[in-house]
Motif scaffolding. Structure first.
Motif, PDB file in Angstrom:
ATOM      1  N   ILE A  21       0.834  -1.203   0.000  1.00  0.00           N
ATOM      2  CA  ILE A  21       0.000   0.000   0.000  1.00  0.00           C
ATOM      3  C   ILE A  21       0.868   1.253   0.000  1.00  0.00           C
ATOM      4  O   ILE A  21       0.666   2.166  -0.807  1.00  0.00           O
ATOM      5  N   ASP A  22       1.852   1.293   0.896  1.00  0.00           N
ATOM      6  CA  ASP A  22       2.714   2.471   0.981  1.00  0.00           C
ATOM      7  C   ASP A  22       3.571   2.636  -0.274  1.00  0.00           C
ATOM      8  O   ASP A  22       3.878   3.751  -0.687  1.00  0.00           O
ATOM      9  N   GLY A  23       3.947   1.524  -0.893  1.00  0.00           N
ATOM     10  CA  GLY A  23       4.784   1.571  -2.084  1.00  0.00           C
ATOM     11  C   GLY A  23       4.060   1.990  -3.353  1.00  0.00           C
ATOM     12  O   GLY A  23       4.696   2.260  -4.371  1.00  0.00           O
ATOM     13  N   ALA A  24       2.744   2.043  -3.295  1.00  0.00           N
ATOM     14  CA  ALA A  24       1.979   2.406  -4.494  1.00  0.00           C
ATOM     15  C   ALA A  24       2.129   3.882  -4.855  1.00  0.00           C
ATOM     16  O   ALA A  24       1.957   4.254  -6.012  1.00  0.00           O
ATOM     17  N   ALA A  51      -2.223  -2.593  -4.376  1.00  0.00           N
ATOM     18  CA  ALA A  51      -2.547  -2.058  -3.051  1.00  0.00           C
ATOM     19  C   ALA A  51      -3.968  -2.432  -2.649  1.00  0.00           C
ATOM     20  O   ALA A  51      -4.224  -2.796  -1.492  1.00  0.00           O
ATOM     21  N   GLN A  52      -4.896  -2.362  -3.594  1.00  0.00           N
ATOM     22  CA  GLN A  52      -6.279  -2.758  -3.325  1.00  0.00           C
ATOM     23  C   GLN A  52      -6.328  -4.231  -2.928  1.00  0.00           C
ATOM     24  O   GLN A  52      -6.990  -4.598  -1.949  1.00  0.00           O
ATOM     25  N   GLN A  67     -11.611   1.344   7.790  1.00  0.00           N
ATOM     26  CA  GLN A  67     -10.635   2.112   7.023  1.00  0.00           C
ATOM     27  C   GLN A  67     -10.069   1.269   5.874  1.00  0.00           C
ATOM     28  O   GLN A  67      -9.848   1.778   4.776  1.00  0.00           O
ATOM     29  N   ALA A  68      -9.833  -0.013   6.131  1.00  0.00           N
ATOM     30  CA  ALA A  68      -9.294  -0.894   5.087  1.00  0.00           C
ATOM     31  C   ALA A  68     -10.292  -1.070   3.947  1.00  0.00           C
ATOM     32  O   ALA A  68      -9.913  -1.039   2.771  1.00  0.00           O
ATOM     33  N   ALA A  73     -11.826   0.296  -1.602  1.00  0.00           N
ATOM     34  CA  ALA A  73     -12.775   0.820  -2.587  1.00  0.00           C
ATOM     35  C   ALA A  73     -12.180   2.010  -3.340  1.00  0.00           C
ATOM     36  O   ALA A  73     -12.288   2.101  -4.567  1.00  0.00           O
ATOM     37  N   ALA A  74     -11.529   2.912  -2.615  1.00  0.00           N
ATOM     38  CA  ALA A  74     -10.933   4.093  -3.245  1.00  0.00           C
ATOM     39  C   ALA A  74      -9.798   3.693  -4.189  1.00  0.00           C
ATOM     40  O   ALA A  74      -9.675   4.231  -5.293  1.00  0.00           O
ATOM     41  N   ALA A  75      -8.962   2.752  -3.765  1.00  0.00           N
ATOM     42  CA  ALA A  75      -7.867   2.289  -4.623  1.00  0.00           C
ATOM     43  C   ALA A  75      -8.419   1.610  -5.875  1.00  0.00           C
ATOM     44  O   ALA A  75      -7.875   1.786  -6.973  1.00  0.00           O
ATOM     45  N   GLY A  76      -9.493   0.860  -5.734  1.00  0.00           N
ATOM     46  CA  GLY A  76     -10.118   0.213  -6.884  1.00  0.00           C
ATOM     47  C   GLY A  76     -10.669   1.216  -7.884  1.00  0.00           C
ATOM     48  O   GLY A  76     -10.514   1.043  -9.100  1.00  0.00           O
TER      49      GLY A  76
END
Length: 131
Positions: A21-24, A51-52, A67-68, A73-76
């Motif tokens: 996630i952080d690396g995205a 990340a999703q 939060q996850a 959903a936002a990453a998707g």
């Protein structure tokens, strides 16, 4: 945590997920769309999709589940907009994914610090993200 996972498995899963996630690069993606002539980087879609997947692939502690899900959903949505090469939609989705990333990242790292017995003062998020 699920009833089948141990605390160590949960911590290991969170560390692995947060690494993806952080690396995205959600902050950088959001910033790139704020430039005068934004261009979609060819790698952003696969990184945001990874990340999703990482966020959806583990059992988060109960206090981080919402939060996850929100982050996933936002990453998707961002990954879909990026795949479609839609700069306008990706810019809006990028802002939301960046916010959702902060909403998950900070409490997740704080949770891990507490689990490790590390006192957290100030913003636990700072070592993991620089503006």
């Amino acid at each position: 945590m699920t009833e089948h996972s141990t605390p160590g498995e949960s911590v290991a899963g969170m560390l692995a997920a947060l690494a993806h996630i952080d690396g995205a690069g959600f902050h950088g993606i959001d910033e790139a769309f704020r430039k005068e002539s934004p261009v979609i980087d060819e790698f952003w879609s696969s990184r945001t999709r990874a990340a999703q997947i990482a966020a959806a692939s583990i059992s988060w502690p109960e206090e981080l589940e919402e939060q996850a899900r929100f982050f996933g959903a936002a990453a998707g949505q961002l990954a879909t907009a990026l795949s479609g090469r839609d700069v306008k939609a990706a810019a809006a989705a990028g802002r939301e994914a960046h916010k959702a990333w902060h909403g998950l990242n900070t409490p997740a790292w704080t949770y891990l610090a507490k689990t490790a017995g590390i006192q957290v003062s100030g913003d636990a998020h700072q070592p993991h993200h620089q503006h």
